[in-house]
Design a protein around this motif. Structure first.
Motif, PDB file in Angstrom:
ATOM      1  N   THR A 226     -17.622  35.584  -6.472  1.00 13.16           N
ATOM      2  CA  THR A 226     -16.320  34.913  -6.463  1.00 13.16           C
ATOM      3  C   THR A 226     -15.449  35.457  -5.336  1.00 13.16           C
ATOM      4  OG1 THR A 226     -16.382  34.498  -8.849  1.00 13.16           O
ATOM      5  CG2 THR A 226     -14.225  34.453  -7.783  1.00 13.16           C
ATOM      6  N   VAL A 227     -15.407  36.773  -5.212  1.00 12.93           N
ATOM      7  CA  VAL A 227     -14.623  37.386  -4.137  1.00 12.93           C
ATOM      8  C   VAL A 227     -15.223  37.046  -2.776  1.00 12.93           C
ATOM      9  CG1 VAL A 227     -13.738  39.542  -3.184  1.00 12.93           C
ATOM     10  CG2 VAL A 227     -13.912  39.255  -5.664  1.00 12.93           C
ATOM     11  N   SER A 228     -16.545  37.160  -2.663  1.00  9.82           N
ATOM     12  CA  SER A 228     -17.206  36.945  -1.377  1.00  9.82           C
ATOM     13  C   SER A 228     -17.000  35.533  -0.862  1.00  9.82           C
ATOM     14  CB  SER A 228     -18.712  37.234  -1.513  1.00  9.82           C
ATOM     15  OG  SER A 228     -18.937  38.541  -1.971  1.00  9.82           O
ATOM     16  N   ASN A 229     -17.087  34.554  -1.755  1.00  8.49           N
ATOM     17  CA  ASN A 229     -17.101  33.162  -1.319  1.00  8.49           C
ATOM     18  C   ASN A 229     -15.753  32.453  -1.412  1.00  8.49           C
ATOM     19  OD1 ASN A 229     -20.099  32.541  -0.806  1.00  8.49           O
ATOM     20  ND2 ASN A 229     -20.165  33.499  -2.815  1.00  8.49           N
ATOM     21  N   TRP A 230     -14.840  32.962  -2.254  1.00 12.04           N
ATOM     22  CA  TRP A 230     -13.626  32.194  -2.516  1.00 12.04           C
ATOM     23  C   TRP A 230     -12.328  32.918  -2.196  1.00 12.04           C
ATOM     24  CZ3 TRP A 230     -14.227  27.252  -3.016  1.00 12.04           C
ATOM     25  CH2 TRP A 230     -15.440  26.756  -3.492  1.00 12.04           C
ATOM     26  N   SER A 231     -12.376  34.206  -1.872  1.00 11.10           N
ATOM     27  CA  SER A 231     -11.122  34.930  -1.647  1.00 11.10           C
ATOM     28  C   SER A 231     -10.337  34.359  -0.469  1.00 11.10           C
ATOM     29  CB  SER A 231     -11.398  36.423  -1.432  1.00 11.10           C
ATOM     30  OG  SER A 231     -12.248  36.635  -0.319  1.00 11.10           O
ATOM     31  N   ALA A 232     -11.017  34.068   0.640  1.00  7.44           N
ATOM     32  CA  ALA A 232     -10.316  33.540   1.819  1.00  7.44           C
ATOM     33  C   ALA A 232      -9.720  32.164   1.531  1.00  7.44           C
ATOM     34  CB  ALA A 232     -11.271  33.476   3.007  1.00  7.44           C
ATOM     35  N   LYS A 233     -10.519  31.297   0.916  1.00  6.65           N
ATOM     36  CA  LYS A 233     -10.032  29.950   0.602  1.00  6.65           C
ATOM     37  C   LYS A 233      -8.876  30.003  -0.387  1.00  6.65           C
ATOM     38  CE  LYS A 233     -11.541  25.487  -1.262  1.00  6.65           C
ATOM     39  NZ  LYS A 233     -10.967  24.671  -0.171  1.00  6.65           N
ATOM     40  N   TYR A 234      -8.977  30.883  -1.360  1.00  5.71           N
ATOM     41  CA  TYR A 234      -7.940  30.995  -2.380  1.00  5.71           C
ATOM     42  C   TYR A 234      -6.615  31.433  -1.759  1.00  5.71           C
ATOM     43  CZ  TYR A 234      -5.794  32.174  -6.873  1.00  5.71           C
ATOM     44  OH  TYR A 234      -4.955  32.232  -7.968  1.00  5.71           O
ATOM     45  N   LEU A 235      -6.670  32.455  -0.903  1.00  7.92           N
ATOM     46  CA  LEU A 235      -5.440  32.927  -0.288  1.00  7.92           C
ATOM     47  C   LEU A 235      -4.806  31.863   0.599  1.00  7.92           C
ATOM     48  CD1 LEU A 235      -5.560  35.895  -1.272  1.00  7.92           C
ATOM     49  CD2 LEU A 235      -5.037  36.546   1.085  1.00  7.92           C
ATOM     50  N   GLN A 236      -5.647  31.141   1.332  1.00  6.74           N
ATOM     51  CA  GLN A 236      -5.099  30.171   2.277  1.00  6.74           C
ATOM     52  C   GLN A 236      -4.643  28.894   1.583  1.00  6.74           C
ATOM     53  OE1 GLN A 236      -7.646  29.574   5.620  1.00  6.74           O
ATOM     54  NE2 GLN A 236      -6.316  28.091   6.622  1.00  6.74           N
ATOM     55  N   ASP A 237      -5.462  28.354   0.687  1.00  2.00           N
ATOM     56  CA  ASP A 237      -5.157  27.049   0.095  1.00  2.00           C
ATOM     57  C   ASP A 237      -4.230  27.129  -1.115  1.00  2.00           C
ATOM     58  OD1 ASP A 237      -6.847  26.152   2.020  1.00  2.00           O
ATOM     59  OD2 ASP A 237      -8.464  25.527   0.673  1.00  2.00           O
ATOM     60  N   VAL A 238      -4.372  28.194  -1.906  1.00  3.26           N
ATOM     61  CA  VAL A 238      -3.586  28.309  -3.135  1.00  3.26           C
ATOM     62  C   VAL A 238      -2.333  29.153  -2.932  1.00  3.26           C
ATOM     63  CG1 VAL A 238      -3.619  29.059  -5.557  1.00  3.26           C
ATOM     64  CG2 VAL A 238      -5.662  28.021  -4.543  1.00  3.26           C
ATOM     65  N   LEU A 239      -2.471  30.269  -2.208  1.00  2.00           N
ATOM     66  CA  LEU A 239      -1.342  31.186  -2.057  1.00  2.00           C
ATOM     67  C   LEU A 239      -0.621  31.020  -0.729  1.00  2.00           C
ATOM     68  CD1 LEU A 239      -2.847  34.417  -3.672  1.00  2.00           C
ATOM     69  CD2 LEU A 239      -1.558  32.574  -4.741  1.00  2.00           C
ATOM     70  N   GLY A 240      -1.079  30.088   0.110  1.00  2.00           N
ATOM     71  CA  GLY A 240      -0.356  29.739   1.318  1.00  2.00           C
ATOM     72  C   GLY A 240      -0.351  30.774   2.416  1.00  2.00           C
ATOM     73  N   SER A 241      -1.408  31.584   2.529  1.00  2.00           N
ATOM     74  CA  SER A 241      -1.456  32.585   3.591  1.00  2.00           C
ATOM     75  C   SER A 241      -1.885  31.940   4.902  1.00  2.00           C
ATOM     76  CB  SER A 241      -2.438  33.699   3.225  1.00  2.00           C
ATOM     77  OG  SER A 241      -3.779  33.263   3.398  1.00  2.00           O
ATOM     78  N   SER A 242      -1.744  32.692   5.991  1.00  2.00           N
ATOM     79  CA  SER A 242      -2.257  32.233   7.277  1.00  2.00           C
ATOM     80  C   SER A 242      -3.768  32.382   7.302  1.00  2.00           C
ATOM     81  CB  SER A 242      -1.660  33.067   8.411  1.00  2.00           C
ATOM     82  OG  SER A 242      -2.095  34.422   8.315  1.00  2.00           O
ATOM     83  N   GLU A 243      -4.411  31.746   8.279  1.00  2.00           N
ATOM     84  CA  GLU A 243      -5.870  31.845   8.403  1.00  2.00           C
ATOM     85  C   GLU A 243      -6.296  33.279   8.681  1.00  2.00           C
ATOM     86  OE1 GLU A 243      -9.549  29.868  11.004  1.00  2.00           O
ATOM     87  OE2 GLU A 243      -7.462  29.255  11.353  1.00  2.00           O
ATOM     88  N   GLN A 244      -5.512  33.990   9.504  1.00  2.00           N
ATOM     89  CA  GLN A 244      -5.863  35.367   9.821  1.00  2.00           C
ATOM     90  C   GLN A 244      -5.748  36.268   8.592  1.00  2.00           C
ATOM     91  OE1 GLN A 244      -3.743  33.499  11.556  1.00  2.00           O
ATOM     92  NE2 GLN A 244      -4.923  33.161  13.439  1.00  2.00           N
ATOM     93  N   LEU A 245      -4.674  36.101   7.836  1.00  2.00           N
ATOM     94  CA  LEU A 245      -4.475  36.926   6.641  1.00  2.00           C
ATOM     95  C   LEU A 245      -5.530  36.627   5.583  1.00  2.00           C
ATOM     96  CD1 LEU A 245      -2.624  39.063   5.384  1.00  2.00           C
ATOM     97  CD2 LEU A 245      -1.261  37.197   4.407  1.00  2.00           C
ATOM     98  N   ALA A 246      -6.025  35.416   5.558  1.00  2.00           N
ATOM     99  CA  ALA A 246      -7.022  35.037   4.550  1.00  2.00           C
ATOM    100  C   ALA A 246      -8.340  35.767   4.734  1.00  2.00           C
ATOM    101  CB  ALA A 246      -7.261  33.529   4.595  1.00  2.00           C
TER     102      ALA A 246
END
Length: 408
Positions: A226-246
């Protein structure tokens, strides 16, 4: 005797490190592999699923092979195959080559993971104290290095084979030379002796006794994937982070995994495996809970960090617990348990993705939270098993682990 064990521990740590590097180089360059071979988005999941499925086949085969072949020999030959298959993935130019290289990689990884952890379990028994987490800490260190090398290759737009070749040229001779000092156990996987634990000829009781640990392994890898595959997408799409921060959460997750495993053996020696597993399960569940309700990106990153600190102790301690549960058949138990590594990997990412699409990604994070929390219930399975002398602690078995793979 002590020198034999020390050399065996160092050589096995090198093997864990090399595998961490190789696996990270493969999974972090999947987009580049897809572009190189022209793999469509529809076909990519088939290729990705084939690796853990074949790894499971390799692990099952290892359970049978160790009845006749020492784990050290299986590890000695499977690790070079993994490295050469990685190079094949980077150097090929046709879909058939990719399929063959990934199939070879998957089968060899299954043998490698099982035999590597078999040797780790037997070495821990010889030492008479917890050292299993240190091997997995070195694996995490290799993963960090592999991911960093993959980033450099992508940043400089290097061809895959150019990124992979120097790594293989360095690691391949290193692991071949290091394999001279692998230390086998007392033949635990080759013959179930009278003190083997709850073993029956048909194996049904073995699996029943091993089932709680199999569930813990599955749940841990559902959380990890879950962390490996979805952490970046979750931060960017759900929590509104930048692509770099994701991109940060997974890197932080790997670092906290390394730190947790590096210190975890001290915790096991001081407080016991049951306490460490319970704290790890609670920390990981709390981390997923934070992620699910996080108001912003930084809170989400804090949650994923907490997940890493919790999950990192579960897998190594599960292998160690299997060795304690079946002291006379630990090789077979480890090989069977290792299959559920891949089961969790296969289930985790699609499960979270399907729930996220059908419901919400915040709600989907509650699933690994609940599953990891179930580990708390099974923590008693990690307690030291009473030995035939009536004690409740692991006893050094130095006399049983007195020969290296080269006959020392």
């Amino acid at each position: 005797m002590t020198e034999v064990l020390r050399r065996g521990r160092a050589s096995l740590a090198l093997s864990f490190f090399a595998q961490g590097v190789a696996f990270a180089l493969l999974v972090t360059r999947i987009p580049a592999i897809q572009d190189r071979y022209g793999v469509s988005d529809a076909l990519l999941p088939v290729f990705l699923a084939a690796v853990p499925i074949l790894a499971g086949v390799g692990s099952v085969a290892t359970e049978r092979l160790v009845k006749r072949i020492p784990p050290s020999r299986l590890l000695r030959w499977s690790q070079p195959v993994v490295l050469l298959a990685l190079l094949g993935v980077g150097a090929g130019d046709r879909m058939a080559v990719l399929g063959f290289a990934l199939a070879l990689f998957g089968l060899a990884v299954g043998v490698l993971d099982a035999s590597m952890n078999m040797l780790g379990v037997s070495l821990q028994r010889a030492y008479g104290r917890s050292i299993m987490l240190s091997f997995h800490a070195v694996y995490s260190l290799g993963g960090i290095l592999g991911a960093s090398l993959a980033w450099a290759g992508a940043h400089w737009h290097l061809a895959l084979w150019v990124s992979y070749l120097p790594v293989v040229l360095v690691l391949l001779p290193a692991v071949v030379v290091g394999s001279r000092w692998y230390v086998d156990g007392d033949g635990a996987g080759r013959e179930a002796v009278g003190e083997a634990g709850p073993v029956e000829g048909g194996g049904g009781v073995v699996f029943k006794a091993l089932l709680p640990l199999c569930l813990v392994m599955t749940f841990a890898y559902i959380g990890d994937s879950t962390v490996s595959n979805w952490s970046a997408k979750y931060l960017q799409d759900v929590l509104g982070s930048s692509e770099q921060l994701a991109t940060v959460p997974y890197n932080v997750y790997m670092v906290t995994t390394l730190l947790g495993r590096a210190l975890g053996d001290l915790g096991v020696r001081r407080f016991g495996a049951v306490a460490v597993v319970r704290v790890g399960a609670l920390a990981a569940a709390a981390g997923f809970a934070v992620v699910a309700v996080a108001p912003g990106a930084w809170a989400g990153m804090g949650g994923f960090t907490l997940v890493g600190l919790g999950l990192c102790v579960l897998v190594p301690q599960t292998f160690a617990a299997a060795g304690r549960l079946f002291p006379g058949a630990s090789d077979a138990a480890v090989a069977r348990l290792n299959v559920f590594n891949y089961v969790g990997f296969l289930i985790g990412s699609p499960l979270v993705g399907a729930l996220g699409d059908a419901w919400s990604y915040r709600g989907a994070m509650a699933v690994p939270m609940v599953l990891v929390l179930v580990t708390f219930v099974y923590a008693r399975s990690f307690a030291p098993q009473p030995d035939r002398y009536g004690g409740g602690h692991e006893r050094p078995r130095t006399a049983d682990v007195g020969r290296g793979s080269n006959g020392v």
